[in-house]
Design a protein around this motif. Structure first.
Motif, PDB file in Angstrom:
ATOM      1  N   GLU A 262       0.859  -1.261   0.060  1.00  0.00           N
ATOM      2  CA  GLU A 262      -0.072  -0.138  -0.155  1.00  0.00           C
ATOM      3  C   GLU A 262       0.834   1.215   0.194  1.00  0.00           C
ATOM      4  O   GLU A 262       0.639   2.200  -0.720  1.00  0.00           O
ATOM      5  CB  GLU A 262      -1.023  -0.139   1.298  1.00  0.00           C
ATOM      6  CG  GLU A 262      -1.936   1.212   1.136  1.00  0.00           C
ATOM      7  CD  GLU A 262      -2.993   0.840   2.179  1.00  0.00           C
ATOM      8  OE1 GLU A 262      -3.215   1.820   3.203  1.00  0.00           O
ATOM      9  OE2 GLU A 262      -3.867   0.069   1.965  1.00  0.00           O
TER      10      GLU A 262
ATOM     11  N   PRO B  80      -0.560 -12.539  -3.344  1.00  0.00           N
ATOM     12  CA  PRO B  80      -1.804 -12.227  -2.747  1.00  0.00           C
ATOM     13  C   PRO B  80      -1.772 -10.655  -2.007  1.00  0.00           C
ATOM     14  O   PRO B  80      -2.843  -9.860  -2.089  1.00  0.00           O
ATOM     15  CB  PRO B  80      -2.289 -13.258  -1.709  1.00  0.00           C
ATOM     16  CG  PRO B  80      -1.627 -14.642  -2.421  1.00  0.00           C
ATOM     17  CD  PRO B  80      -0.180 -13.978  -2.979  1.00  0.00           C
ATOM     18  N   ALA B  81      -0.846 -10.502  -1.227  1.00  0.00           N
ATOM     19  CA  ALA B  81      -0.853  -9.128  -0.579  1.00  0.00           C
ATOM     20  C   ALA B  81      -0.826  -7.963  -1.491  1.00  0.00           C
ATOM     21  O   ALA B  81      -1.583  -6.725  -1.137  1.00  0.00           O
ATOM     22  CB  ALA B  81       0.244  -8.990   0.537  1.00  0.00           C
ATOM     23  N   THR B  82       0.112  -8.180  -2.456  1.00  0.00           N
ATOM     24  CA  THR B  82       0.258  -6.948  -3.563  1.00  0.00           C
ATOM     25  C   THR B  82      -0.908  -6.904  -4.313  1.00  0.00           C
ATOM     26  O   THR B  82      -1.616  -5.828  -4.372  1.00  0.00           O
ATOM     27  CB  THR B  82       1.491  -7.162  -4.185  1.00  0.00           C
ATOM     28  OG1 THR B  82       2.586  -7.340  -3.625  1.00  0.00           O
ATOM     29  CG2 THR B  82       1.583  -6.150  -5.495  1.00  0.00           C
ATOM     30  N   LEU B  83      -1.755  -7.977  -4.697  1.00  0.00           N
ATOM     31  CA  LEU B  83      -3.175  -7.949  -5.292  1.00  0.00           C
ATOM     32  C   LEU B  83      -4.166  -7.003  -4.459  1.00  0.00           C
ATOM     33  O   LEU B  83      -4.674  -6.500  -4.984  1.00  0.00           O
ATOM     34  CB  LEU B  83      -3.492  -9.445  -5.720  1.00  0.00           C
ATOM     35  CG  LEU B  83      -4.523  -9.494  -6.774  1.00  0.00           C
ATOM     36  CD1 LEU B  83      -3.967  -9.008  -8.116  1.00  0.00           C
ATOM     37  CD2 LEU B  83      -4.911 -10.850  -6.924  1.00  0.00           C
ATOM     38  N   GLN B  84      -4.195  -7.710  -3.168  1.00  0.00           N
ATOM     39  CA  GLN B  84      -5.134  -6.992  -2.411  1.00  0.00           C
ATOM     40  C   GLN B  84      -5.194  -5.497  -2.313  1.00  0.00           C
ATOM     41  O   GLN B  84      -5.925  -4.685  -2.292  1.00  0.00           O
ATOM     42  CB  GLN B  84      -5.089  -7.573  -1.040  1.00  0.00           C
ATOM     43  CG  GLN B  84      -6.162  -7.206  -0.061  1.00  0.00           C
ATOM     44  CD  GLN B  84      -7.740  -7.541  -0.436  1.00  0.00           C
ATOM     45  OE1 GLN B  84      -7.920  -8.833  -1.042  1.00  0.00           O
ATOM     46  NE2 GLN B  84      -8.384  -6.509  -0.641  1.00  0.00           N
ATOM     47  N   ALA B  85      -3.711  -5.033  -2.111  1.00  0.00           N
ATOM     48  CA  ALA B  85      -3.480  -3.687  -2.003  1.00  0.00           C
ATOM     49  C   ALA B  85      -3.797  -2.962  -3.424  1.00  0.00           C
ATOM     50  O   ALA B  85      -4.327  -1.771  -3.173  1.00  0.00           O
ATOM     51  CB  ALA B  85      -1.923  -3.301  -1.852  1.00  0.00           C
TER      52      ALA B  85
ATOM     53  N   THR C 251      -9.023  -6.975  -9.668  1.00  0.00           N
ATOM     54  CA  THR C 251      -9.117  -5.648  -8.772  1.00  0.00           C
ATOM     55  C   THR C 251      -9.867  -4.589  -8.916  1.00  0.00           C
ATOM     56  O   THR C 251      -9.786  -3.712  -8.354  1.00  0.00           O
ATOM     57  CB  THR C 251      -7.486  -5.254  -8.889  1.00  0.00           C
ATOM     58  OG1 THR C 251      -7.203  -5.004 -10.342  1.00  0.00           O
ATOM     59  CG2 THR C 251      -6.423  -6.279  -8.375  1.00  0.00           C
TER      60      THR C 251
ATOM     61  N   THR D  57      -6.444  -3.825  -5.186  1.00  0.00           N
ATOM     62  CA  THR D  57      -7.960  -3.914  -5.002  1.00  0.00           C
ATOM     63  C   THR D  57      -8.362  -2.547  -4.059  1.00  0.00           C
ATOM     64  O   THR D  57      -9.223  -2.013  -4.483  1.00  0.00           O
ATOM     65  CB  THR D  57      -8.275  -5.275  -4.394  1.00  0.00           C
ATOM     66  OG1 THR D  57      -7.936  -6.355  -5.336  1.00  0.00           O
ATOM     67  CG2 THR D  57      -9.769  -5.241  -4.460  1.00  0.00           C
ATOM     68  N   ASP D  58      -7.575  -2.518  -3.147  1.00  0.00           N
ATOM     69  CA  ASP D  58      -7.933  -1.691  -1.952  1.00  0.00           C
ATOM     70  C   ASP D  58      -7.742  -0.240  -2.401  1.00  0.00           C
ATOM     71  O   ASP D  58      -8.424   0.815  -1.769  1.00  0.00           O
ATOM     72  CB  ASP D  58      -7.124  -1.956  -0.828  1.00  0.00           C
ATOM     73  CG  ASP D  58      -7.505  -3.105   0.096  1.00  0.00           C
ATOM     74  OD1 ASP D  58      -8.534  -3.768  -0.332  1.00  0.00           O
ATOM     75  OD2 ASP D  58      -6.902  -3.722   0.901  1.00  0.00           O
TER      76      ASP D  58
END
Length: 407
Positions: A153, A179-184, A223, A186-187
């Motif tokens: 993030e 996953p953590a990078t992909l979620q960031a 995302t 998306t967010d």
């Protein structure tokens, strides 16, 4: 890791690093050139990072250009080549999510690498080929994983374009986004709207011309990053169509936009132009894609183009249309289209055997709209094979057209 077989580009640039190191400073090859060498891919640029401050770099070389001096970048001109050399730096205060408010030059390589976007791009290499890997980028390269350096993030708040770079690298390198990078992504997807369209467009075009564009598109959809791209918020069905197509690759930027315009189900020229203007493309590209979409419609409906359509579209746009048609399942052998175009009597209006001066000289028309209409009729007659492109025959035809319009 030590790379023993270095590409010629590094050998050519080595004297620059040697000069900097001889003066007591550190100097490394950094970023994409190191990554691509490890992956066995061709190099596009060789970038250098150094502990020497800009003024110190300039003092070491006879010819330099301040290409980005406020960010520590100096272009060193050496033996006919230009090498962008950037001082180690830290950055802070990204209020616009694009550019740092403050840049501070430092002497630490680690401090410089920790501000970079992804671990696979946070690699440095000494002139002897020794790779410096402080963030496990080598492991991610081996695993085919794209991972943000540090807190994802934070990296995306520093420059929101990095989210587009992530999905672009997924396509270009055929990598997974962890996953953590992909979620960031998306967010923080909405931050993409803060980025200049031109910068986003470059990444979008690179994604769609990558070796595995479907992988990048899947990440884009997952995302919802696409919602913050020009005129794309409601284009999920078109993007899903792209993902569902059998294995495909787009060879050119022109084919990218031709396919996108077609899948938007708005092939009318006005809609094509609206799309491309929203993405701030060049007028030349707009004209090319508009012609290609017209040819694509003809290939879809009739399987071929008339002589007039071939002439109006031109070979370049016709080739683009066929590239896209092939992806969509209704392409033709390119050799057939090349032959049809080559068989045209003329390939541009300037090849017409008569002109307006000839019409005036023989008093067939007076200056004005009538002249344009007669010449247009002559041009069409030649293209469609009704009249040979010979001045005597065309003048007779022009006289007949002019007479019929006067009666």
């Amino acid at each position: 890791m030590i790379l023993t077989q270095l590409p010629a580009e590094f050998q050519a640039a080595k004297p620059v690093l040697d000069t900097i190191e001889a003066a007591g400073y550190e100097a490394y090859f950094v970023g994409g050139c190191v990554r691509d060498t490890i992956l066995g891919k061709p190099l596009h640029d060789v970038d250098i990072a150094t502990s020497a401050f800009p003024a110190e770099v300039k003092g070491l070389f006879k010819r330099t250009v301040d290409t980005g001096i406020e960010h520590g970048t100096v272009m060193i001109l050496d033996h006919g080549n230009g090498y962008e050399t950037t001082t180690f730096r830290t950055e802070s205060g990204y209020q616009d999510f694009r550019r740092p408010d403050t840049v501070t030059f430092v002497r630490s390589l680690k401090e410089d690498l920790k501000r970079r976007d992804f671990t696979i791009n946070a690699l440095a290499m000494k002139p002897n080929g020794e790779v410096i890997d402080l963030f496990d980028g080598l492991a991610d390269l081996k695993a085919g994983v794209l991972r943000a350096v540090g807190v994802a993030e934070d990296r995306f708040h520093e420059d929101a374009l990095r989210m587009m770079r992530a999905v672009r690298f997924a396509s270009q390198l055929d990598f997974d986004i962890e996953p953590a990078t992909l979620q960031a992504i998306t967010d923080n997807a909405a931050l993409l709207s803060k980025i200049a369209v031109e910068r986003t467009r470059v990444e979008w075009e690179k994604l769609l011309t990558g070796q595995k564009p479907v992988r990048g598109l899947q990440a884009l959809l997952a995302t919802e990053l696409y919602r913050y791209m020009p005129l794309m918020a409601d284009q999920k069905p078109a993007l899903e169509q792209l993902v569902a197509l059998p294995a495909w690759q787009l060879p050119t930027v022109e084919s990218v936009w031709t396919l996108l315009a077609w899948l938007r189900q708005a092939p009318q020229p006005a809609n094509v132009r609206q799309l491309l203007k929203a993405w701030k493309t060049s007028n030349e590209l707009i004209d090319h894609v508009t012609a290609a979409v017209r040819a694509l419609s003809a290939l879809k409906c009739a399987g071929q183009l008339t002589s007039r359509e071939c002439f109006d579209v031109g070979l370049a746009a016709l080739t683009t249309a066929n590239q896209v048609a092939t992806i969509l399942g209704f392409g033709q052998p390119q050799s057939h289209l090349d032959a049809a175009y080559a068989a045209l009597p003329i390939h541009n209006k300037h090849e017409l055997a008569i002109n307006g001066g000839d019409l005036l000289k023989r008093q067939l028309v007076t200056p004005g709209p009538a002249m344009g209409r007669v010449l247009a009729a002559c041009l069409d007659a030649v293209i469609t094979g009704k009249v040979k492109n010979e001045s005597t025959l065309l003048l007779d035809f022009a006289r007949m057209v002019a007479d019929s319009k006067n009666n």
